[in-house]
Enzyme design. Structure first.
Site, PDB file in Angstrom:
ATOM      1  N   HIS A 176      39.984  40.154  33.351  1.00 26.02           N
ATOM      2  CA  HIS A 176      41.112  41.070  33.125  1.00 26.02           C
ATOM      3  C   HIS A 176      42.107  41.123  34.283  1.00 26.02           C
ATOM      4  O   HIS A 176      43.148  41.756  34.167  1.00 26.02           O
ATOM      5  CB  HIS A 176      40.597  42.483  32.833  1.00 26.02           C
ATOM      6  CG  HIS A 176      40.120  43.203  34.049  1.00 26.02           C
ATOM      7  ND1 HIS A 176      38.909  42.930  34.635  1.00 26.02           N
ATOM      8  CD2 HIS A 176      40.712  44.162  34.795  1.00 26.02           C
ATOM      9  CE1 HIS A 176      38.765  43.706  35.697  1.00 26.02           C
ATOM     10  NE2 HIS A 176      39.850  44.455  35.825  1.00 26.02           N
ATOM     11  N   HIS A 218      47.290  42.125  35.794  1.00 22.01           N
ATOM     12  CA  HIS A 218      46.190  42.998  35.382  1.00 22.01           C
ATOM     13  C   HIS A 218      46.374  43.337  33.906  1.00 22.01           C
ATOM     14  O   HIS A 218      47.388  43.913  33.513  1.00 22.01           O
ATOM     15  CB  HIS A 218      46.174  44.273  36.221  1.00 22.01           C
ATOM     16  CG  HIS A 218      44.930  45.071  36.027  1.00 22.01           C
ATOM     17  ND1 HIS A 218      44.732  45.897  34.942  1.00 22.01           N
ATOM     18  CD2 HIS A 218      43.802  45.147  36.773  1.00 22.01           C
ATOM     19  CE1 HIS A 218      43.541  46.454  35.036  1.00 22.01           C
ATOM     20  NE2 HIS A 218      42.953  46.012  36.141  1.00 22.01           N
TER      21      HIS A 218
END
Length: 104
Positions: free
Chosen positions: A11, A25
């Site tokens: 992620h 992100h």
């Protein structure tokens, strides 16, 4: 640039070049998925170019997970004093196949 950080769950990715560092992100609390729905397309130390696929995630799987608060993607530039055009060098985030999003 060079991939300098790759969170194991897929992620978050850090890329650095001679001018700046980029943190990508994906989502809020997506770390709670423990990598489910994410596919890393690069490795730490790999040199990447504009337009190269670096990550994929299953949009619906991530969005529908009760552990995830948001699927917003943050692209954070640090370590420089100039404006960055996200379309510079054909860099973009685009939809891939069906419900898979590809980050290039």
């Amino acid at each position: 640039g060079e991939v300098v950080m790759l969170y194991p769950t897929g992620h978050a990715i850090g890329i650095k070049n001679s001018e700046y560092e980029i943190l990508i992100h994906i989502g809020v609390d997506t770390v709670n998925l423990a990598g489910q729905g994410f596919i890393n397309k690069v490795e730490v130390g790999e040199k990447v170019k504009a337009g190269q696929e670096i990550s994929q995630f299953n949009f619906n799987q991530v969005r529908e997970s009760p552990e995830v608060k948001s699927i917003a993607v943050a692209v954070i530039f640090t370590g420089f004093n100039r404006k960055v055009n996200l379309l510079e060098n054909n860099t973009h985030v685009s939809a891939g196949q069906a419900e898979i999003l590809t980050i290039k």
